[in-house]
Design an enzyme around this catalytic site. Structure first.
Site, mmCIF file in Angstrom:
data_model
loop_
_atom_site.group_PDB
_atom_site.id
_atom_site.type_symbol
_atom_site.label_atom_id
_atom_site.label_comp_id
_atom_site.label_asym_id
_atom_site.label_seq_id
_atom_site.Cartn_x
_atom_site.Cartn_y
_atom_site.Cartn_z
ATOM 1 N N GLU A 1 43.246 35.302 35.169
ATOM 2 C CA GLU A 1 42.421 35.446 34.104
ATOM 3 C C GLU A 1 42.735 36.073 32.711
ATOM 4 O OE1 GLU A 1 38.873 37.305 35.415
ATOM 5 O OE2 GLU A 1 37.680 35.553 36.469
ATOM 6 N N HIS B 1 33.826 51.576 40.256
ATOM 7 C CA HIS B 1 33.128 50.164 40.616
ATOM 8 C C HIS B 1 31.814 50.681 41.316
ATOM 9 C CE1 HIS B 1 36.357 47.840 39.044
ATOM 10 N NE2 HIS B 1 37.318 48.763 39.925
ATOM 11 N N ARG C 1 20.759 39.110 46.024
ATOM 12 C CA ARG C 1 19.930 40.096 46.735
ATOM 13 C C ARG C 1 18.999 40.607 45.719
ATOM 14 N NH1 ARG C 1 25.018 42.375 45.924
ATOM 15 N NH2 ARG C 1 24.765 44.428 44.784
ATOM 16 N N LYS D 1 34.848 34.076 45.436
ATOM 17 C CA LYS D 1 35.090 34.101 44.006
ATOM 18 C C LYS D 1 35.311 32.690 43.357
ATOM 19 C CE LYS D 1 36.490 38.167 42.000
ATOM 20 N NZ LYS D 1 35.109 38.829 42.394
HETATM 21 C C1 MV4 Z 1 37.719 41.599 34.741
HETATM 22 C C2 MV4 Z 1 37.900 42.806 33.652
HETATM 23 C C3 MV4 Z 1 38.596 42.334 32.786
HETATM 24 N N1 MV4 Z 1 38.916 41.058 32.474
HETATM 25 N N2 MV4 Z 1 38.058 40.494 34.561
HETATM 26 C C4 MV4 Z 1 35.804 44.795 38.196
HETATM 27 C C5 MV4 Z 1 35.248 44.212 39.503
HETATM 28 C C6 MV4 Z 1 34.894 42.848 39.272
HETATM 29 N N3 MV4 Z 1 33.303 42.789 39.445
HETATM 30 C C7 MV4 Z 1 35.418 42.542 37.989
HETATM 31 N N4 MV4 Z 1 35.682 43.284 37.136
HETATM 32 C C8 MV4 Z 1 36.573 43.230 36.234
HETATM 33 N N5 MV4 Z 1 36.954 42.126 35.893
HETATM 34 C C9 MV4 Z 1 38.545 40.291 33.434
HETATM 35 N N6 MV4 Z 1 39.063 39.010 33.133
HETATM 36 C C10 MV4 Z 1 37.387 44.119 33.986
HETATM 37 C C11 MV4 Z 1 36.740 44.482 35.038
HETATM 38 C C12 MV4 Z 1 36.346 45.821 35.358
HETATM 39 C C13 MV4 Z 1 35.071 46.188 35.696
HETATM 40 C C14 MV4 Z 1 33.806 45.016 35.558
HETATM 41 C C15 MV4 Z 1 32.583 45.195 35.589
HETATM 42 C C16 MV4 Z 1 32.420 46.515 35.907
HETATM 43 C C17 MV4 Z 1 33.230 47.712 35.944
HETATM 44 C C18 MV4 Z 1 34.518 47.352 35.891
HETATM 45 C C19 MV4 Z 1 35.400 48.309 35.753
HETATM 46 C C20 MV4 Z 1 36.597 47.961 35.664
HETATM 47 C C21 MV4 Z 1 37.327 46.930 35.472
#
Ligand code: MV4
Length: 666
Positions: free
Chosen positions: A200, A235, A292, A116
């Site tokens: 973040e 997720h 991918r 990351k």
């Molecule tokens: C975040 C966020 C809100 N603010 N970062 C969830 C897993 C990873 N892919 C990143 N994710 C998130 N990061 C910040 N700064 C909210 C999520 C998140 C989310 C992101 C994409 C798809 C589904 C999600 C479900 C819950 C939280």
């Protein structure tokens, strides 16, 4: 020129890659585990090689076995699909070393996007917008607390080595920071062996919008527009669509160009996806890059008219991109849902077991089905294995605009029928009917915020359902007259009378509530007289000639229904409604509850967390043998008698379905 491709994957993606290879006249080689010996992808491949036991870590994840088959079969290339080894740079490296083309990005590009923090540092350099925050090496609490204060609460603490939402904590204010930081570091250390965290700005209810990029080996890189994947649960994506509802052209262009910059920054080749968080003001921030081909790539294929697997093969062969960004246009709207063997009414517990009946909609230029299991009218379908992701199929629909795509997808779901394992079919149907969804009000909290609408408390079956079920049962016996052939001998309904009277009684029992349907025959009547729980219902009936459904009119209301009868299980599908009725069939064989006699089986689907015995051990009656974790509880399987452990069928970490035999004793 690639002439033979080994698909290092299984299920729907293996079938999908093979479909393109067959169209291009490329030979296909399948590798399969013991659990997949009878699977569809093995059947359609030109050659198929066994690579070991069902557990992925002993088969699909063993690079040496896959490369050995590549050598033996003379495959020029390997397509990794998604999951398994598709983002494993050692595997990509090993392919190149073995002189086999890896259909994907260079290993260095996979490595660059693996971590990351490293990925974010690279994106910063490429001027790709990042969520405001700190992702450096300094980890002292005081320093991180100051960074959090600079960002402004609420902030998110994320494990640098984490992913997919694991190891994320929201901190509302400065007072909570210290405790949450220590918790996050402990969790990161335990889960990923690395307690580095990044801080973040926390975006509330963002959308998940990802850009499909494509690059050839000469640095030509384009974006194939975006997909909105916000409809997720824990997720796990449930529904994906392209383009993103309501996204402005200006933002589309900026996100696309940022994604291209990200791909160029790491020397990307082939199909890749840059994931962004999108806030309510259409600000977007880099989340991660997937190196991918993704599960949801078909929606992009629909709106661009491209076959992304064909393009991957061309790029791997060293061809230049056959199009420029200016050539690419969005045509219409596409939407995909993932049909899973899981039980939404039971916290989406993954299901498994044999598919008794499976019917998919007929494909057209507006409906596509990507599946790895066979449609098997009248039972004996494939088995959904506990060893792998319980996806049954992806159902994808296209329309000239979003409303048309939704309508076509709904129609496709109306024609989809699966019995055997429980599925999320009705949940998907409700999703498409949700007013907020239809209005395009999607974000990553959608399912959480619409639970009451999407997962309503189970209703008792309606009287209509019981009436249709009985007509279906009678239809099975082929004794119901169709309205058009009044006067035929079939009109004499007495053919199915029982107990000498001219009335037949059907009993159902659902959630403790009994329902009674009577059908009486009046000489010469073409329309059986029904009562449901004592209420008379006028019914006419017309069997469809070509498929299992039949038309019926109940109290003047028209229905089209399918009724499947398997012992006491009645599955009724009518006009998009889906009911499972428990029919007290007087003739049904009482399946003995102890049908697992003498076998030591899992009490319900779950994960093996401990095996207390070895092969050959002498065990005493009552001795703990295996511990299965299910629904957050541990279930200890104890020995029913003194004996010797003859076979152990599951190891720690294995997912097992209900009644799965765990241990054999002599
Ligand atoms: C975040 C966020 C809100 N603010 N970062 C969830 C897993 C990873 N892919 C990143 N994710 C998130 N990061 C910040 N700064 C909210 C999520 C998140 C989310 C992101 C994409 C798809 C589904 C999600 C479900 C819950 C939280």
């Amino acid at each position: 020129m690639i002439k033979k491709i080994l698909i290092a994957n299984r299920g729907e993606i293996a079938c999908r890659v093979m479909r393109t290879c067959q169209r291009l006249g490329i030979k296909t080689v399948a590798v399969y585990s013991e659990a997949d010996a009878e699977a569809l992808f093995v059947e359609i491949a030109d050659e198929a090689y066994p690579i070991g036991p069902a557990a992925a870590r002993e088969s699909y994840l063993v690079a040496e076995k896959i490369l050995d088959v590549a050598k033996r079969s003379g495959a020029d290339a390997v397509h990794p699909g998604y999951g398994f080894l598709s983002e494993n740079e050692e595997f990509a490296e090993a392919c190149e070393k073995a002189g086999v083309i890896f259909i994907g990005p260079p290993p260095a590009a996979i490595l660059a996007m693996g971590g990351k923090s490293e990925a974010k540092a690279l994106m910063e350099k490429a001027k790709v917008p990042l969520v405001p925050g700190y992702h450096g090496d300094k980890q002292e609490e005081k320093f991180l607390a100051d960074e959090a204060a600079k960002i402004g609460f609420p902030v998110l603490i994320k494990a640098s080595a984490g992913g997919g939402g694991k190891g994320m904590r929201v901190v509302e204010n400065a007072g909570q920071f210290s405790e949450q930081l220590q918790g996050a570091k402990r969790e990161a250390k335990a889960s990923f062996g690395d307690d580095h965290v990044l801080i973040e700005k926390y975006l509330v209810n963002p959308r998940h919008v990802e850009i499909q990029v494509f690059a050839d080996k000469f640095g030509n890189t384009v974006y194939l527009f975006e997909r909105d994947c916000s409809i997720q649960r824990r997720h796990q994506k449930v529904l994906e669509e392209a383009p993103a509802p309501g996204l402005s052209e200006a933002t589309r262009k900026k996100m696309g160009e940022a994604a291209v910059a990200a791909a160029k920054a790491i020397g990307y080749v082939g199909a890749g996806t840059v994931e962004f968080l999108l806030d309510a003001s259409e600000n977007f921030y880099f989340m991660e890059m997937n190196t991918r081909l993704q599960v949801e790539h078909p929606v992009t294929e629909y709106i661009t008219g491209l076959d992304l697997v064909e393009q991957q093969i061309r790029a791997a062969e060293g061809h230049k991109l056959p199009f420029t960004q200016a050539d690419l246009k969005i045509n219409g709207h596409a939407m995909e849902v993932r049909l899973y063997a899981e039980d939404p009414a039971n916290n989406f517990l993954p299901g498994a077991g044999q598919i008794k009946y499976l019917r998919f909609p007929t494909e057209s230029d507006a409906v596509r089905i990507d599946t790895g299991v066979r449609e098997a009218p009248f039972g004996d379908g494939d088995t959904i294995s506990i060893h792998y992701d319980p996806m049954i199929a992806k159902i994808i629909a296209w329309g000239k605009d979003r409303d048309a795509a939704i309508a076509n997808l709904k129609g496709a779901l109306d024609q989809t029928l699966v019995t055997g394992p429980k599925t999320n079919l009705v949940f998907l149907r409700r999703l498409l009917e949700s007013p907020d969804f239809k209005a395009g009000k999607v974000n990553t909290s959608f399912i959480k915020n619409h639970e009451a609408e999407l997962l309503p408390a189970k209703q008792p079956p309606s009287d209509t359902a019981y009436a249709l079920a009985v007509l279906g049962l009678l239809n099975d016996r082929d004794v119901l007259p169709s309205a058009q052939d009044a006067g035929s001998p079939w009109n004499d309904l007495s053919a199915w009378r029982i107990a000498g009277g001219d009335t037949e009684v059907f009993k159902f029992e659902n959630d403790g509530k009994e329902a009674v349907v009577t059908v009486s025959s009046k000489k010469g009547f073409a329309t059986p007289q029904l009562t449901v729980n004592g209420k008379p219902v006028s019914a006419t009936f017309a069997p469809a000639m070509y498929d299992l459904s039949f038309d019926a009119k109940l109290d003047g209301q028209q229905y089209n229904a399918v009724v499947l009868h398997d012992g006491r299980d009645i599955t009724l599908l009518h006009d998009g409604h889906y009911e499972e009725l428990n029919y007290l069939d007087p003739l049904a064989y009482e399946s003995s509850d102890n049908e697992t006699d003498g076998k030591l089986t899992a009490p319900m689907p779950g994960k093996v967390v401990a095996v207390r015995v070895q092969l050959g051990d002498a065990v005493k009656k009552g001795q703990p043998l295996v511990i299965v974790e299910a629904m957050k509880m541990e279930h200890t399987i104890i020995s029913p008698a003194d004996g010797i452990v003859e076979k152990i069928h599951a190891g720690v970490g294995d997912q097992v379905h209900e009644k799965y035999e765990l241990i054999s004793l002599k």
